[in-house]
Design a protein around this motif. Sequence first.
Motif, PDB file in Angstrom:
ATOM      1  N   ALA A  34       0.855  -1.210   0.000  1.00 48.17           N
ATOM      2  CA  ALA A  34       0.000   0.000   0.000  1.00 48.17           C
ATOM      3  C   ALA A  34       0.885   1.252   0.000  1.00 48.17           C
ATOM      4  O   ALA A  34       1.788   1.374   0.827  1.00 48.17           O
ATOM      5  N   PRO A  35       0.634   2.162  -0.935  1.00 51.00           N
ATOM      6  CA  PRO A  35       1.473   3.382  -1.027  1.00 51.00           C
ATOM      7  C   PRO A  35       1.046   4.411   0.020  1.00 51.00           C
ATOM      8  O   PRO A  35       0.344   5.368  -0.268  1.00 51.00           O
ATOM      9  N   MET A  36       1.498   4.212   1.228  1.00 47.70           N
ATOM     10  CA  MET A  36       1.053   5.007   2.379  1.00 47.70           C
ATOM     11  C   MET A  36       1.575   6.440   2.354  1.00 47.70           C
ATOM     12  O   MET A  36       2.735   6.679   2.044  1.00 47.70           O
ATOM     13  N   SER A 357     -17.368   8.836  13.073  1.00 47.32           N
ATOM     14  CA  SER A 357     -16.560   9.144  14.258  1.00 47.32           C
ATOM     15  C   SER A 357     -15.130   9.380  13.776  1.00 47.32           C
ATOM     16  O   SER A 357     -14.752   8.987  12.670  1.00 47.32           O
ATOM     17  N   SER A 358     -14.334  10.009  14.629  1.00 49.30           N
ATOM     18  CA  SER A 358     -12.950  10.332  14.250  1.00 49.30           C
ATOM     19  C   SER A 358     -12.159   9.072  13.882  1.00 49.30           C
ATOM     20  O   SER A 358     -11.439   9.050  12.887  1.00 49.30           O
ATOM     21  N   TRP A 359     -12.278   8.013  14.711  1.00 51.52           N
ATOM     22  CA  TRP A 359     -11.518   6.789  14.422  1.00 51.52           C
ATOM     23  C   TRP A 359     -12.071   6.064  13.199  1.00 51.52           C
ATOM     24  O   TRP A 359     -11.315   5.430  12.449  1.00 51.52           O
ATOM     25  N   ASP A 360     -13.401   6.126  12.961  1.00 52.35           N
ATOM     26  CA  ASP A 360     -13.961   5.494  11.752  1.00 52.35           C
ATOM     27  C   ASP A 360     -13.423   6.192  10.503  1.00 52.35           C
ATOM     28  O   ASP A 360     -13.088   5.546   9.502  1.00 52.35           O
ATOM     29  N   PHE A 361     -13.330   7.523  10.581  1.00 51.13           N
ATOM     30  CA  PHE A 361     -12.787   8.268   9.437  1.00 51.13           C
ATOM     31  C   PHE A 361     -11.302   7.923   9.257  1.00 51.13           C
ATOM     32  O   PHE A 361     -10.828   7.735   8.132  1.00 51.13           O
ATOM     33  N   PHE A 362     -10.585   7.779  10.368  1.00 51.06           N
ATOM     34  CA  PHE A 362      -9.171   7.376  10.325  1.00 51.06           C
ATOM     35  C   PHE A 362      -9.036   6.047   9.580  1.00 51.06           C
ATOM     36  O   PHE A 362      -8.222   5.897   8.667  1.00 51.06           O
ATOM     37  N   ASP A 363      -9.876   5.075   9.980  1.00 54.96           N
ATOM     38  CA  ASP A 363      -9.801   3.745   9.365  1.00 54.96           C
ATOM     39  C   ASP A 363     -10.160   3.792   7.884  1.00 54.96           C
ATOM     40  O   ASP A 363      -9.532   3.141   7.054  1.00 54.96           O
ATOM     41  N   LYS A 364     -11.172   4.593   7.541  1.00 58.18           N
ATOM     42  CA  LYS A 364     -11.587   4.706   6.135  1.00 58.18           C
ATOM     43  C   LYS A 364     -10.457   5.295   5.294  1.00 58.18           C
ATOM     44  O   LYS A 364     -10.165   4.805   4.208  1.00 58.18           O
ATOM     45  N   ASN A 368      -9.055   2.969   2.533  1.00 55.16           N
ATOM     46  CA  ASN A 368      -9.493   3.304   1.173  1.00 55.16           C
ATOM     47  C   ASN A 368      -8.510   4.211   0.440  1.00 55.16           C
ATOM     48  O   ASN A 368      -8.442   4.183  -0.786  1.00 55.16           O
ATOM     49  N   CYS A 369      -7.785   5.064   1.184  1.00 58.28           N
ATOM     50  CA  CYS A 369      -6.903   6.035   0.521  1.00 58.28           C
ATOM     51  C   CYS A 369      -5.436   5.801   0.859  1.00 58.28           C
ATOM     52  O   CYS A 369      -4.564   6.447   0.280  1.00 58.28           O
ATOM     53  N   ASN A 370      -5.169   4.920   1.822  1.00 56.83           N
ATOM     54  CA  ASN A 370      -3.795   4.727   2.326  1.00 56.83           C
ATOM     55  C   ASN A 370      -3.178   6.051   2.774  1.00 56.83           C
ATOM     56  O   ASN A 370      -1.994   6.320   2.539  1.00 56.83           O
ATOM     57  N   VAL A 371      -4.020   6.878   3.388  1.00 57.28           N
ATOM     58  CA  VAL A 371      -3.564   8.159   3.936  1.00 57.28           C
ATOM     59  C   VAL A 371      -3.757   8.104   5.459  1.00 57.28           C
ATOM     60  O   VAL A 371      -4.798   7.667   5.947  1.00 57.28           O
ATOM     61  N   VAL A 372      -2.716   8.549   6.177  1.00 55.28           N
ATOM     62  CA  VAL A 372      -2.777   8.549   7.637  1.00 55.28           C
ATOM     63  C   VAL A 372      -2.950   9.980   8.132  1.00 55.28           C
ATOM     64  O   VAL A 372      -2.192  10.868   7.748  1.00 55.28           O
ATOM     65  N   GLY A 373      -3.969  10.181   8.959  1.00 56.77           N
ATOM     66  CA  GLY A 373      -4.152  11.470   9.627  1.00 56.77           C
ATOM     67  C   GLY A 373      -4.258  11.212  11.117  1.00 56.77           C
ATOM     68  O   GLY A 373      -3.869  10.147  11.607  1.00 56.77           O
ATOM     69  N   THR A 374      -4.787  12.171  11.846  1.00 58.01           N
ATOM     70  CA  THR A 374      -4.920  11.995  13.299  1.00 58.01           C
ATOM     71  C   THR A 374      -6.368  12.191  13.712  1.00 58.01           C
ATOM     72  O   THR A 374      -6.949  13.250  13.448  1.00 58.01           O
ATOM     73  N   PRO A 375      -6.963  11.176  14.363  1.00 62.10           N
ATOM     74  CA  PRO A 375      -8.366  11.314  14.781  1.00 62.10           C
ATOM     75  C   PRO A 375      -8.514  12.386  15.854  1.00 62.10           C
ATOM     76  O   PRO A 375      -7.777  12.395  16.843  1.00 62.10           O
ATOM     77  N   MET A 402      -4.470  14.432  -1.318  1.00 62.97           N
ATOM     78  CA  MET A 402      -5.714  15.177  -1.548  1.00 62.97           C
ATOM     79  C   MET A 402      -6.495  14.578  -2.704  1.00 62.97           C
ATOM     80  O   MET A 402      -7.711  14.513  -2.683  1.00 62.97           O
ATOM     81  N   LYS A 403      -5.775  14.139  -3.727  1.00 69.85           N
ATOM     82  CA  LYS A 403      -6.432  13.513  -4.878  1.00 69.85           C
ATOM     83  C   LYS A 403      -7.182  12.260  -4.406  1.00 69.85           C
ATOM     84  O   LYS A 403      -8.366  12.078  -4.721  1.00 69.85           O
ATOM     85  N   ARG A 404      -6.495  11.456  -3.630  1.00 67.45           N
ATOM     86  CA  ARG A 404      -7.141  10.212  -3.164  1.00 67.45           C
ATOM     87  C   ARG A 404      -8.343  10.518  -2.275  1.00 67.45           C
ATOM     88  O   ARG A 404      -9.382   9.872  -2.391  1.00 67.45           O
ATOM     89  N   ILE A 405      -8.194  11.475  -1.373  1.00 65.60           N
ATOM     90  CA  ILE A 405      -9.298  11.756  -0.438  1.00 65.60           C
ATOM     91  C   ILE A 405     -10.493  12.340  -1.190  1.00 65.60           C
ATOM     92  O   ILE A 405     -11.628  11.926  -0.995  1.00 65.60           O
ATOM     93  N   THR A 406     -10.218  13.307  -2.069  1.00 65.42           N
ATOM     94  CA  THR A 406     -11.343  13.974  -2.740  1.00 65.42           C
ATOM     95  C   THR A 406     -12.043  13.029  -3.727  1.00 65.42           C
ATOM     96  O   THR A 406     -13.226  13.173  -3.993  1.00 65.42           O
ATOM     97  N   GLU A 407     -11.323  12.045  -4.233  1.00 68.88           N
ATOM     98  CA  GLU A 407     -11.976  11.058  -5.109  1.00 68.88           C
ATOM     99  C   GLU A 407     -12.835  10.077  -4.318  1.00 68.88           C
ATOM    100  O   GLU A 407     -13.761   9.477  -4.844  1.00 68.88           O
ATOM    101  N   THR A 408     -12.517   9.930  -3.034  1.00 71.80           N
ATOM    102  CA  THR A 408     -13.230   8.946  -2.200  1.00 71.80           C
ATOM    103  C   THR A 408     -14.445   9.551  -1.490  1.00 71.80           C
ATOM    104  O   THR A 408     -15.453   8.883  -1.317  1.00 71.80           O
ATOM    105  N   PHE A 409     -14.309  10.829  -1.067  1.00 69.92           N
ATOM    106  CA  PHE A 409     -15.398  11.409  -0.262  1.00 69.92           C
ATOM    107  C   PHE A 409     -16.190  12.460  -1.043  1.00 69.92           C
ATOM    108  O   PHE A 409     -15.704  13.076  -1.952  1.00 69.92           O
TER     109      PHE A 409
END
Length: 409
Positions: A34-36, A357-364, A368-375, A402-409
């Motif tokens: 996964a390209p994290m 929830s913050s952690w559900d969004f973290f997991d998504k 789905n995007c292989n992007v790590v943020g902070t809940p 941003m490309k991955r997130i905006t394509e997903t949400f």
Amino acid sequence: MATINDNYLKLKAGYLFPEIARRVNEFAKTHPDAPMIRLGIGDVTEPLPEACRTAMIRAVEDMGDRSKFKGYGPEQGYEWLREAIARHDFQARGCNIDASEIFVSDGSKCDCGNILDIFGDNNTIAVTDPVYPVYVDTNVMAGHTGEANDKGEYEGLVYLPITAANDFTAQIPTQKVDLVYLCFPNNPTGAVATKEHLTAWVDYAKAHGSIIFFDAAYEAYITDPTLPHSIYEIEGARDCAIEFRSFSKNAGFTGTRCALTVVPKTLTAKAADGSDVELWKLWNRRQSTKFNGVSYIVQRGAEAVYSSEGQAQIEALIGFYLENAKIIREQLTAAGLKVYGGVNAPYVWVQTPNGLSSWDFFDKLLHNCNVVGTPGSGFGAAGEGYFRISAFNSRANVEEAMKRITETF
Ligand code: MLT
């Protein structure tokens, strides 16, 4: 039989960032390709400014020269660095801070925790919610709290919500508190404090004999010229505030380690017998006993931040991360997400979509995007339903994330 400090057993699961790392590593085990992209912890990615590197290389050469070699340095930091800090960071902004009131250290995180050594155990302590977890956890470790409830709020602490509902301002408490932690520009929300807001806090602190711990680690990100960079820009703050600063976020020293704490000589607190004691003396005593100073090489690197080349280079570095923050803000907003911060701060505070929830969004985002943020909930109960995205990364990674997130949400 040896016993432990039972207060550690009150701490929630793990410190937020190791907990995120644990979840990410678990995911990476089953998805090794996964390209994290990591926009979680606020750790810098860009190289150290050339002026700092050059100064450090020169300092290494000094250490190989018998006539310039340095052993233990002053526990408070070398005079030449403290003078440069006092002049550039404080006196140039009209703050009456002397070099002798500056203590150079190896990190603001350490100082924020260590400062509790010089305070009593019976103080009423206020923190904002959400909050940088170190303020809370160090008080838990010191035995200043009871247990945490289901939302992660510790009994005995006073929580001051900073949310969209109050425009992300830390409301002045209605009750008396003795110690209060303020961080502006704010981690995690990216909110800022105006002069009027900080004046209200200083007035409150002076009226109640409280001490403000002012964390200014992100002051270099202030672009609005009307905003204060230091609490000492506020009249009277010398009598009620300790300020923490860092070279981590302005000059990229997260791995190099250099910071400073300002303890004005006019600052006092009460001893058990009711007498006033100068906090400077206690902090000086604490540092002289438990700390041997930051390495000469690193302090030379920090000093170079204040050279004209250094100033230009850190300005470019900060501008680079702020441009990342702008890209994050603009793209998420265009995708219909509600975002805050990221203008005078390197953090963007995002309201999670679809009531996640913050952690559900973290997991998504992770799955789905292989992007790590902070809940957001990791920073406190009032952070639930929010998510922090850090602007500390390469441009390519920020754009791809941003490309991955905006394509997903
Ligand atoms: C953060 O992500 O909140 C920061 O990295 C914390 C820190 O500077 O210790």
